[in-house]
Every structure is written in structure tokens, then in C-alpha cells.
Design a protein around this motif. Structure first.
Motif, PDB file in Angstrom:
ATOM      1  N   GLY B  77       0.804  -1.220   0.000  1.00 31.19           N
ATOM      2  CA  GLY B  77       0.000   0.000   0.000  1.00 31.19           C
ATOM      3  C   GLY B  77       0.832   1.262   0.000  1.00 31.19           C
ATOM      4  N   LEU B  78       2.019   1.190  -0.572  1.00 30.40           N
ATOM      5  CA  LEU B  78       2.852   2.384  -0.641  1.00 30.40           C
ATOM      6  C   LEU B  78       2.588   3.100  -1.962  1.00 30.40           C
ATOM      7  N   MET B  79       3.044   4.352  -1.999  1.00 27.94           N
ATOM      8  CA  MET B  79       2.858   5.141  -3.196  1.00 27.94           C
ATOM      9  C   MET B  79       3.576   4.468  -4.368  1.00 27.94           C
ATOM     10  N   GLU B  80       2.940   4.509  -5.521  1.00 29.99           N
ATOM     11  CA  GLU B  80       3.589   3.904  -6.682  1.00 29.99           C
ATOM     12  C   GLU B  80       4.555   4.892  -7.315  1.00 29.99           C
ATOM     13  N   VAL B  81       5.678   4.381  -7.761  1.00 30.53           N
ATOM     14  CA  VAL B  81       6.642   5.255  -8.437  1.00 30.53           C
ATOM     15  C   VAL B  81       7.039   4.632  -9.767  1.00 30.53           C
ATOM     16  N   GLU B  82       7.594   5.447 -10.615  1.00 26.69           N
ATOM     17  CA  GLU B  82       8.115   4.952 -11.897  1.00 26.69           C
ATOM     18  C   GLU B  82       9.315   4.046 -11.613  1.00 26.69           C
ATOM     19  N   ASN B  83       9.457   3.044 -12.428  1.00 27.81           N
ATOM     20  CA  ASN B  83      10.658   2.229 -12.283  1.00 27.81           C
ATOM     21  C   ASN B  83      11.874   3.023 -12.738  1.00 27.81           C
ATOM     22  N   ASP B  84      12.969   2.901 -12.043  1.00 28.19           N
ATOM     23  CA  ASP B  84      14.181   3.582 -12.490  1.00 28.19           C
ATOM     24  C   ASP B  84      15.344   2.603 -12.588  1.00 28.19           C
ATOM     25  N   LYS B  85      16.535   3.149 -12.692  1.00 24.06           N
ATOM     26  CA  LYS B  85      17.686   2.280 -12.911  1.00 24.06           C
ATOM     27  C   LYS B  85      17.956   1.350 -11.726  1.00 24.06           C
ATOM     28  N   GLN B  86      17.510   1.793 -10.560  1.00 22.86           N
ATOM     29  CA  GLN B  86      17.749   1.007  -9.350  1.00 22.86           C
ATOM     30  C   GLN B  86      16.736  -0.128  -9.164  1.00 22.86           C
ATOM     31  N   THR B  87      15.620  -0.022  -9.846  1.00 28.68           N
ATOM     32  CA  THR B  87      14.546  -0.995  -9.632  1.00 28.68           C
ATOM     33  C   THR B  87      15.008  -2.413  -9.963  1.00 28.68           C
ATOM     34  N   ARG B  88      14.690  -3.319  -9.066  1.00 26.36           N
ATOM     35  CA  ARG B  88      15.100  -4.705  -9.279  1.00 26.36           C
ATOM     36  C   ARG B  88      13.939  -5.644  -8.998  1.00 26.36           C
ATOM     37  N   ILE B  89      14.056  -6.801  -9.590  1.00 25.34           N
ATOM     38  CA  ILE B  89      13.133  -7.867  -9.225  1.00 25.34           C
ATOM     39  C   ILE B  89      13.919  -8.892  -8.425  1.00 25.34           C
ATOM     40  N   MET B  90      13.438  -9.159  -7.237  1.00 25.69           N
ATOM     41  CA  MET B  90      14.069 -10.210  -6.438  1.00 25.69           C
ATOM     42  C   MET B  90      13.261 -11.480  -6.659  1.00 25.69           C
ATOM     43  N   VAL B  91      13.903 -12.465  -7.262  1.00 20.66           N
ATOM     44  CA  VAL B  91      13.204 -13.727  -7.488  1.00 20.66           C
ATOM     45  C   VAL B  91      13.379 -14.582  -6.246  1.00 20.66           C
ATOM     46  N   MET B  92      12.268 -14.883  -5.616  1.00 13.23           N
ATOM     47  CA  MET B  92      12.364 -15.601  -4.345  1.00 13.23           C
ATOM     48  C   MET B  92      11.506 -16.854  -4.343  1.00 13.23           C
TER      49      MET B  92
END
Lengths: 613, 164
Positions: B77-92
Motif C-alpha cells: 500500500g505504498l505510493m507507486e513510483v516509476e521504475n528507475d535504474k535502481q529498480t530490481r526484481i528479487m526472485v524468491m
């Protein structure tokens, strides 16, 4: 030694394959047993193996084999009961007997059955049986009787042991063995077609669990198929080398564009050819004859016919038809239910049949055939057919549909009622049917397999259930469509036709968009709405309608554009996203993107629920 | 944001050592057990999947396997932001299934001893389910929220996933 009937050839092959496998393991097991004689599990396994060989060979009439295995079995039985202790001498004899069995089996395999000297070995086995057996020779004759197959020279009573509990032991065991011999008689009532199969089934239970287990985890592949596969792989390697070469040339810049284009397009074609060949080969390896499922039916039909007091002639056609093992595993249940249904609801009792002028014995036809990319299985009976009036009334009674709905139903829709969960025309549920579950199971399973069900029935003449199933579940032909910029894939097996239409031709009936398609009113469903796709293009009058069919319903899916036809490998969406309405799975396109596979069946069934979101 | 991160010296000897992967989400730092993390990837093209909970962004192709992608921001429920260079997907690995979680940034692997984990205070960031917070690690310069992935989806949500 009696020769084998030609029509039993298949049975014989099965026997040989199985026996060879058992004997192979037997050697190892026997050797292991000598080392760990306390291992009762192992001993039981050995006993079962020999027992199976005995049962099968006595059924096929290999007397020599029966004699040897019978004696061996007796010895093992004593070991099992602890009346004898494993010692090298005994093992020697047992192993010798096993060797003899192998020789006999290889004789059978080579088709050259000769009289061999077996008495020597049997003579060695006999002392192990009779040494201690003298104390209580008067075993109750009733127990001894079933044991006498006519193949043993020694009186079974001799084998009864001084130790009290052992006396009843021969009882249950030989009864299992005599079964195979007993069965060939009853099938004659049922009809010639199924006699060989019928007779084969009683052996099954004796095979033990090990067999089942290996059945599901290992595949027997024809060596020729393997060789073909190897060839294809060789081709693939060549093409790969070619590709590396082309790439190198390109990197070094010593090719001109025209040459490269030509080379590359050639390579693409060959690659395409080799991979599709390879795919076919691998697919073929996964194929199993549908016989695997069919072969248990004669037995089921027979016992059901007895329970119901009906006379049935089961005819099986096309059992050699091959389909993917994943499908084979799934169709067993629905078929049993359909057969049960035909036996219980379809076919009449002999008296009823004679009363309406039909032959006393009912006919049940089970047939499988390939048609293009599908396999078609039909279950046809010549019974009383589906009484649509009665079906309709029952459905209303049970509150499954309303009177108004009923009056608006077509013949086909009425047939479809029998698939409703909870539907049954039976007043009382019996062991066999009447709980209203069976047909629901059929529908669910067939749906799961992306299959279609068609019902043909005429009152008084019988019914036919036709199942159309895809050959495999792993790779399907699909139609790629675009919905406002998003690509979806629709299984081609459920696509009946595609049309380009002007949206102004759509009509609205009670809020439901429909399209007049020849003589039929086709309900429409906009994938854009169901999948909540955002508008991407400007409003366009023209769109495409993909007509899909599931089980026996038709529906038109409205899409923006048709992209093309492609063979796709189905990937599951995992547990968490497994049950999204209207989505059957996903696949990966050439560019690495994931595309969702539409589930037309789910859409048709849950249309209203899905579109609400 | 990252300047305060100093790998912890692990000789506290109290309780067993745990390795955590720490990641950032809306100014806060979170940690998950390193053994649960299969890989960390950049944002690929995500294919939208219709009729799923809002926090399911879609699915991606992970070397031939299709896995669902969940937006941590949306989930919490946090504010949505644009994906940037730091954005990652953690596959868990969640209950034996691979899942990708979109996070703002992945920072490092840290070691802590079990005894450093404190129960979370009664009121934490409003949107986050108390359920999935296994504890809080309060060290001199940092506060780390330890997540329990198994509790990430409530029974209800699993039901929703299962029966949609």
C-alpha cells in the motif's frame, strides 16, 4: 507344449517383456537375499516375482515354465514363512531353477519351444518341500483341492507343514493362481471380441506395486525411435556449426549483405525443419497407445454387466491409437464414467431389450481414432438413448434450471444438462451411479484436457459420446490475436472459424451482444472487456470475431486483430496464478515475451462471472 | 540512503548467524533470508495478467520459466513510483514456488545474529501486514524490517489466488 494363438501375440509380447524384467531383477534380489536373509520385504518381492511369472505362464499354457516356477514358488513360500532358513544350498537350487526359467523364457522368445529336461531341477527342489513335510500329510482336502492345477506331480498335501499355521496357507495363494485359468469361461457370454483381453486382466493384480511404479516413471522407447532422434540431433549440431560460421563471417565483415541474407534465410529454413522434426520425434516418444487405458475396460464392463444383470458385448476399436502420456493419464476416469453411464443408464436389461425388439445382448462400442491433430474417442451404446423430456423435467425438479430456461432449450442444450453437477435421473444413488457426480467429472476432466464433448443420441436407439482430445498437452497449435495492443493466444483446437465483421452488425439481446452467423445466433464476448485491456487504438468499426467451441457450446470472441498461427509450448503460470478465469496458461513467444493462453472453455462457462470484473 | 550500511561484524556469538539480503522500499530498509532469494534481476518486459489482485504486476519469462511478478509497493500500500535504474526484481522462493518481487533497490547481504532480531513494535507502517513482519533489527545506525515471505500472502489471499 501348446502353441500360442496368433491373436495372443500381443499378450505374449507383454508376458515376455514383463517376465524378462522380473527375471532380471530376480537375480539381483536372490543374490541380495543370500546376504541379508532377514529381509522379509526382499523375500516377499522375490516371491511375488516368481508368482507373477507362474500366473502368467500358466495362463498362456507354458506347462514347463509353470512346473518349475510352481515348485520354486513353494520353496520360496516356505522360506517366507520361516519354515526353511536361507542357506547357500537352498539358494543354489533356487538360482538353478531361476536359470532354468530363463532358458525356458528365452525359448519362448525365440519362438522355438522345445521339450527340455526340467525334472532334474525339480527333483532338487522337491526335497526342500518334503523333508519336513512328513508329519502332517493329511491336510484338509478342501484346501488342497484348489491348488491342484494338474501341473504338479506332488500332492499338495505333502507340502503342508508340521507347523500348524502353515496348513491353511496354501489356500489363499493357489486361489489367486487358479483365477487366470478360471476366467476364460465366463467371457464367452459376453462376446468373442474381448475374450483375449478379458482373460489377460486377472493377471494384473498379481503384478504387484513395483510394476505400477516403474510404469509411471520410466518409458520404454523403441531403439529405432532413439536412433532417429540421434540423427536429428546430429543435424541440429551441424546447423549450429553453420550458424556459428555465418556469425563469424559477419563479425569479420567479409560477407556482403545479399550473401548473408541468403545464407541466413537458408539456415533458418533448415533449422526450422530440424527442430520441428525433433519436436515430432520427442513427442512420439511420449506417445502411448490408448490401449493402456482401454485394456482395463473389458474387466470393468464384465463385472458391471453381472452386477446390473445386463448382457453386453463390448467392442473395442483402435486401441493402437497413440496419444501423449499426459493425456492417457487423464482420460481413464472420464472414460470409466462414460462407460458406467452407458451400462447403467443407456443399456436396457435383456428382457427390456427383447420387449422392444432389440437383440438380447447390448452392444457397447469403444473406439479411438486419429483425426488431424486430435484423437477422437467415442463410446457408443445401442441402449435406450437420452430421454430429453425426462432430463429436462429432472433438471427443473432439482432446481438446476427454471421452467422458462427449459422451454427455451434446444436439443443440444438439453443433452448438456446431464453434465450439470448434481444432476441425475436416478431416484436412488447406487454403487454404480446416480450421485450426479460422474458426468460432471467427465466434463471437468475433458475441459482440463482442452477437449470437446459431443453427444449424439436418439431415443430408443442409443447414444454416442464423442470426445475430441488434443494429442498432447505440452505443445499446441494456437492462434495469436491482438486485443488493443496486447497479444493473446487461443488454442487452435477450439477455434472453429474467424471472421472479419463490422461492429454495426452486432445486435444486442438483453444486454448481450450477439452476431447473426448464418443460421445461428452467436453470443459475443469482448476480450478487451473480460481482460480489462486499456483502449489502445482509436475506435474502429471493423474487428475480428474468433468463433470458439467448447464441449458443445459456441461463442464469438471479439478481438482487434489476428496476428497469426503458431505452435506454442504451454508453460504453467504456477500455483499462485493457476486459476485465473479465462486464462489456461502462458507461453513464450519468439521474442522472449510471455503471452497468455486464453481458455475458451472457461470463458464460455464462466462468461458472466468473468466479465463483471 | 546507502551511506549508513556497514556490514555487521558477526561475532556477537548470541544465537546463530543469519544472512539477509537487504532491499529498499520507500525510504525503509527491509531484509529477507538470503536462502530464499534465488536471483536478482533488472526489470524485463512484464506481461499483464488480467483479473488478478492489484499487486500482481503480471508475469515474466525467466529463462523459459514463467513466474508471477508482485509489486512490493502495491502489496504494502505504498505510493507507486516509476521504475528507475535502481529498480530490481528479487526472485524468491515462496512456499516452493518462484515469485518475483519488485523493489526499489537491492543493497547488500548482511549478517546478523538471531538474537538481534526484536519483535516488531505494535504499530508499523500502516499498509504492511503485521503478519509478514518477522521482526525488526535495530542497530546503531539502521533499522531493518525482517520479512517472512511465507506469511506474505494471507490464507485469504492464497485462496483468492487459488480460486479466482
Amino acid at each position: 507344449m501348446p502353441p500360442i494363438d496368433c491373436e495372443d501375440q500381443e499378450l505374449l509380447e507383454g508376458f515376455l517383456a514383463e517376465t524378462t524384467e522380473l527375471l532380471e531383477k530376480l537375480d539381483d534380489d536372490l543374490v541380495a537375499l543370500e546376504k541379508s536373509s532377514e529381509d522379509s520385504e526382499l523375500l516377499n518381492r522375490i516371491f511375488r516375482s516368481i508368482h507373477t511369472v507362474k500366473g502368467a505362464s500358466s495362463f498362456l499354457g507354458f506347462d514347463l515354465l509353470v512346473k518349475v516356477t510352481h515348485k520354486t514358488e513353494d520353496v520360496l513360500n516356505r522360506l517366507r514363512k520361516g519354515e526353511l532358513l536361507v542357506n547357500p544350498e537352498i539358494m543354489d537350487v533356487v538360482l538353478e531353477a531361476t536359470d532354468l526359467v530363463k532358458i525356458l523364457v528365452s525359448d519362448i522368445k525365440s519362438g522355438d519351444i522345445q521339450e527340455r529336461e526340467i525334472d532334474g531341477t525339480i527333483a532338487k527342489l522337491l526335497p526342500l518341500l518334503s523333508e519336513t513335510a512328513a508329519v502332517q500329510p493329511q491336510a484338509p482336502p478342501t484346501e488342497a483341492e484348489p491348488k491342484e492345477n494338474g501341473s504338479t506331480q506332488s500332492n499338495p498335501a505333502e507340502q503342508a507343514q508340521p507347523i500348524e499355521p502353515s496348513a491353511p496357507a496354501p489356500g489363499p495363494d493357489p486361489s489367486a493362481v487358479t483365477k487366470p485359468e478360471a476366467t476364460p469361461t465366463p467371457p464367452q457370454k459376453i462376446g468373442g471380441d474381448i475374450v483375449p483381453k478379458k482373460a489377460a486382466t486377472p493377471i494384473k493384480p498379481a503384478e504387484g506395486k513395483g510394476e505400477d511404479l516403474s510404469d509411471n516413471t520410466t518409458v520404454r522407447v523403441d531403439v529405432k525411435r532413439l536412433d532417429d532422434l540421434m540423427n536429428q540431433v546430429g543435424e541440429l549440431v551441424l546447423e549450429r556449426n553453420r550458424m556459428i560460421q555465418i556469425n563469424q563471417n559477419l563479425q569479420q565483415g567479409d560477407v556482403n549483405k545479399v550473401d548473408f541474407n541468403e545464407e541466413f534465410s537458408k539456415l533458418t529454413k533448415r533449422m526450422n525443419f530440424v527442430t520441428s522434426e525433433l519436436q515430432m520425434q520427442v513427442l512420439k516418444m511420449r506417445m502411448l497407445p490408448v490401449e493402456k487405458v482401454f485394456k482395463k475396460f473389458p474387466r470393468i464392463v464384465r463385472s458391471m454387466a453381472r452386477d446390473l444383470g445386463k448382457e453386453v458385448d463390448l467392442q473395442i476399436f483402435g486401441e493402437e491409437t497413440e496419444l501423449d502420456r499426459s493425456v492417457v493419464d487423464e482420460i481413464g476416469d472420464p472414460l470409466i464414467h462414460l462407460i458406467r453411464n452407458a451400462m447403467d443408464h443407456g443399456l436396457e436389461t435383456p428382457d427390456e431389450r427383447i420387449a422392444v425388439g432389440k437383440p438380447r445382448v447390448g452392444t457397447l462400442v469403444l473406439a479411438a481414432v486419429h483425426e488431424g491433430n486430435q484423437i477422437i474417442i467415442s463410446i457408443k451404446d445401442d441402449g435406450r438413448g437420452i430421454d430429453t423430456d425426462r432430463v429436462g423435467r429432472k433438471a427443473v425438479e432439482k432446481g438446476l434450471i427454471s421452467e422458462e430456461q427449459l422451454s427455451a432449450m434446444s436439443q443440444r442444450e438439453l443433452f448438456d444438462l446431464i453434465f450439470l453437477p448434481g444432476f441425475s435421473t436416478k431416484e436412488k444413488a447406487s454403487d454404480l451411479s446416480g450421485r450426479g457426480v460422474g458426468m460432471d467429472v467427465v466434463k471437468t476432466n475433458i475441459k482440463k484436457l482442452n477437449g470437446l464433448i459431443e453427444i449424439k443420441s436418439e431415443k430408443g436407439l442409443g447414444s454416442e459420446f464423442i470426445l475430441r482430445l488434443p494429442l498432447t498437452l505440452a505443445i499446441i497449435q494456437s492462434l495469436l490475436v491482438e486485443v488493443e495492443g496486447e497479444i493473446y493466444s487461443i488454442p487452435l483446437s477450439s477455434v472453429l472459424e474467424t471472421l472479419r465483421v463490422d461492429q454495426r452488425q452486432f445486435h444486442l439481446i438483453g444486454g448481450q451482444e450477439v452476431l447473426k452467423l448464418r443460421d445461428m445466433v452467436l453470443p459475443l464476448m469482448r476480450l478487451q472487456k473480460i481482460f480489462n485491456v486499456q483502449q489502445h487504438y482509436e475506435q474502429n468499426d471493423f474487428c475480428y470475431v474468433v468463433v470458439v467451441g467448447a464441449a458443445d457450446k459456441r461463442m464469438g470472441l471479439v478481438v482487434t486483430r489476428l496476428v497469426g498461427q503458431q505452435e506454442v509450448a504451454i508453460k504453467s503460470l504456477g500455483n499462485y496464478l493457476a486459476n485465473i478465469p479465462g486464462i489456461a496458461g502462458s507461453t513464450i513467444l519468439g521474442d522472449g515475451r510471455v503471452t497468455l493462453i486464453v481458455d475458451p472453455v472457461g470463458l464460455i462457462d464462466g462468461g458472466e462471472g468473468g466479465s463483471g470484473r | 540512503m546507502n551511506n549508513a550500511l556497514v556490514p555487521v561484524k558477526s561475532d556477537e556469538s548470541l544465537g546463530e548467524l543469519i544472512q539477509l539480503v537487504s532491499f529498499n522500499l520507500d525510504q525503509e530498509e527491509y531484509g529477507v533470508d538470503v536462502l530464499k532469494v534465488r536471483e536478482i534481476i533488472r526489470m524485463p518486459t512484464v506481461t499483464r495478467v488480467p483479473n488478478t489482485p492489484h499487486y500482481v504486476d503480471g508475469v515474466i519469462n525467466l529463462r523459459g520459466k514463467v513466474i508471477p511478478i508482485i509489486s512490493m509497493r502495491k502489496k504494502f500500500g505504498l505510493m507507486e513510483v516509476e521504475n528507475d535504474k535502481q529498480t530490481r526484481i528479487m526472485v524468491m522462493d515462496v512456499d516452493g514456488e518462484l515469485m518475483g518481487f519488485i523493489v526499489d533497490a537491492v543493497s547488500e547481504v548482511i549478517r546478523i545474529s538471531g538474537s538481534e532480531i526484536q519483535p516488531s513494535p505494535a504499530v508499523v507502517a500502516s499498509g504492511i501486514d503485521q503478519e509478514c513482519i518477522a521482526g525488526v533489527i535495530n542497530q546503531a545506525e539502521r533499522l531493518l524490517v525482517l520479512l517472512n515471505l511465507e506469511k506474505m500472502f494471507s490464507q485469504d489471499e492464497k485462496q483468492v489466488f487459488g480460486s479466482l
